[in-house]
Design an enzyme around this catalytic site. Structure first.
Site, mmCIF file in Angstrom:
data_model
loop_
_atom_site.group_PDB
_atom_site.id
_atom_site.type_symbol
_atom_site.label_atom_id
_atom_site.label_comp_id
_atom_site.label_asym_id
_atom_site.label_seq_id
_atom_site.Cartn_x
_atom_site.Cartn_y
_atom_site.Cartn_z
ATOM 1 C CE LYS A 1 -5.067 -7.906 0.790
ATOM 2 N NZ LYS A 1 -3.773 -8.410 0.311
ATOM 3 C CD GLU B 1 -13.862 -15.539 1.017
ATOM 4 O OE1 GLU B 1 -14.916 -15.897 1.551
ATOM 5 O OE2 GLU B 1 -12.862 -15.196 1.683
HETATM 6 N N1 HSE Z 1 -0.634 -7.295 -3.422
HETATM 7 C C1 HSE Z 1 -1.447 -8.190 -2.688
HETATM 8 C C2 HSE Z 1 -0.528 -9.132 -1.930
HETATM 9 C C3 HSE Z 1 -2.331 -8.971 -3.611
HETATM 10 O O1 HSE Z 1 0.672 -9.131 -2.176
HETATM 11 O O2 HSE Z 1 -0.997 -9.851 -1.083
HETATM 12 C C4 HSE Z 1 -3.513 -9.590 -2.961
HETATM 13 O O3 HSE Z 1 -4.306 -8.659 -2.314
#
Ligand code: HSE
Length: 453
Positions: A216, A140
């Protein structure tokens, strides 16, 4: 192993947890499990007991106090412990993390990870291994940090068909662009602030270059569109090339600059559109209000229509919260499995759907041209765009010589022309820009920012 069999008072049951890594998120996990122990036991029907924490340097100063007896540098022995049911991978990177996850699965442990890179690049192998062993892999925290978007996509929208997604999934990039928009602070300074606040990756190039967002997006595409994604093939453009003049002009045209991921299912013939780039979004759109390090996912699905999920996408406690919630779900599954149910998280079979080539996408564009300010130039410029089927919606010209250092060309002053197009095909826009770059009036390569929403 003290696995549950569903019998006995809930507080007698324990699930053993091993943490691999005790950085920002690991410290948050320790803190949350300790602070919420009773509430978690009540919700889960079992206690989460941290049995060991694998770290590189035991002597290092930590963000949270831990019993030194829990710390060890022996990663493999930590994974292999008989009293560990859940291995929480928080070491990051892809090489060591992949080995640790596969080892845990092989030893029959459930895995929780916040590591989007390892899942985006090795998810196929990891999920196959977990399915073969009948263990859970939960993640998650890997997308949108504490915002439970994975659960929403996997469960909340399980009966729906997702058509399109727009996301702000990198907190660092959003923080940088929001601060540059609001305060005009220089890029490097805002990046340092984001790092100090614990949002940035160890290698901030992954944040500002779009790589973290691409990881992502690959995970989101798996859940939304049922496909494996070769993340190296996803069109990825960072936020590091944006110029302040584009922020000002975005506002002039009614837009805000946002770091977006976009995904769209065009059906079996055309494939899946996936792209990561800064975009102009309408100032009145919900995503325009997602500022600072906040993340959001805006999903368009067949039955529900548009829905948006918003919150903290990075930071110690928000990310730890998602990790601990995954442990709670595993504990519940474990109990149910002990009672004979088969609740293990199963990914539906994933296909290898084609990616829509970037040249085939259709969207609106913001274009900035630096040109010699003499008669007929605007006409030539718009003629080339028109010849390539790119229709203009709005044009503004600044006659002041603000053209990024250039003050004159062939005796003429330099003007900047800002164009917003109607929807056009990317390949046509790029061909028009290449043609314009060769014309005598062009002072510098055109700047292009896609428009979304
Ligand atoms: N480096 C990532 C961001 C952290 O700034 O969203 C969370 O994945």
């Amino acid at each position: 192993m003290p696995r549950s069999d569903g019998s006995g008072p809930v507080t007698e049951r324990e699930l053993g947890v091993a943490l691999l890594g005790l950085g920002n998120v690991g410290a948050g996990v320790v803190k949350l499990i300790a602070e919420n122990a009773e509430a978690i036991a009540g919700r889960v029907g079992a206690r989460l007991a941290v049995r060991a924490i694998a770290v590189r340097a035991a002597a290092k100063k930590r963000l949270v106090e831990v019993d030194p007896a829990l710390l060890t540098s022996d990663l493999n022995a930590t994974i292999d412990r008989d009293d560990v049911d859940i291995v929480v991978e928080l070491i990051g990177g892809t090489t060591e993390a992949k080995k640790a996850i596969l080892r845990a699965i092989d030893r029959g442990k459930h895995v929780v990870t916040a590591n989007k890179a390892v899942l985006a690049e090795h998810g196929r192998e990891i999920f196959a291994a977990a399915a073969a062993k009948g263990v859970d892999v939960y993640y998650e925290a890997a997308v949108c940090g504490g915002v439970p978007v994975i659960r929403v996509l996997r469960e909340g929208l399980a009966s729906d068909r997702i058509e399109e997604l727009h996301g702000i999934v990198n907190g660092t990039s959003n923080y940088i662009l929001s601060t540059m928009t609001a305060a005009g602070t220089p890029f490097a300074e805002v990046l340092r602030e984001a790092q100090a606040l614990g949002y940035a990756e160890a290698d901030p190039a992954l944040d500002v270059g779009g790589g973290d967002a691409a990881h992502k997006l690959a995970i989101l595409a798996m859940l939304c569109f049922g496909t494996h994604v070769d993340v190296s093939k996803v069109f990825t453009e960072g936020i590091d090339k944006l110029d302040p003049v584009d922020f000002a002009n975005a506002a002039r045209f009614g837009y805000v600059v946002k770091p977006l991921v976009i995904g769209k299912d065009h059906g079996p013939e055309r494939g899946i559109e996936l792209r990561v780039h800064p975009a102009l979004v309408p100032a009145r759109w919900l995503l325009a209000d997602v500022t600072g390090a906040k993340n959001a996912l805006y999903v368009t699905s067949y039955a529900l229509g548009p829905s948006m999920y918003y919150g903290a996408g990075a930071g110690m406690l928000p990310t730890a919260m998602a990790v601990v919630s995954d442990m709670i779900e595993i504990a519940r599954n474990d109990w149910a499995a002990g009672a004979g149910a088969r609740l293990r998280q199963r990914h539906p079979p994933l296909a290898d759907k084609p990616l829509l080539p970037m040249s085939e996408i259709r969207t609106k564009y913001y274009l900035r041209f630096a040109v010699a300010d003499r008669p007929g130039v605007l006409g030539q410029l718009t003629t080339v765009l028109g010849a390539h089927g790119v229709s203009i919606a709005q044009v503004v010209q600044d006659t002041a010589p603000t053209a990024r250092g250039a003050t004159a060309v062939a005796g003429a002053p330099v003007a900047e022309v800002f164009v917003v197009t109607h929807e056009a095909r990317e390949g046509d826009v790029q061909a028009a820009l290449a043609e314009i770059a060769k014309l005598a009036f062009a002072v510098a390569p055109a700047r292009l920012i896609r428009i979304a929403g």
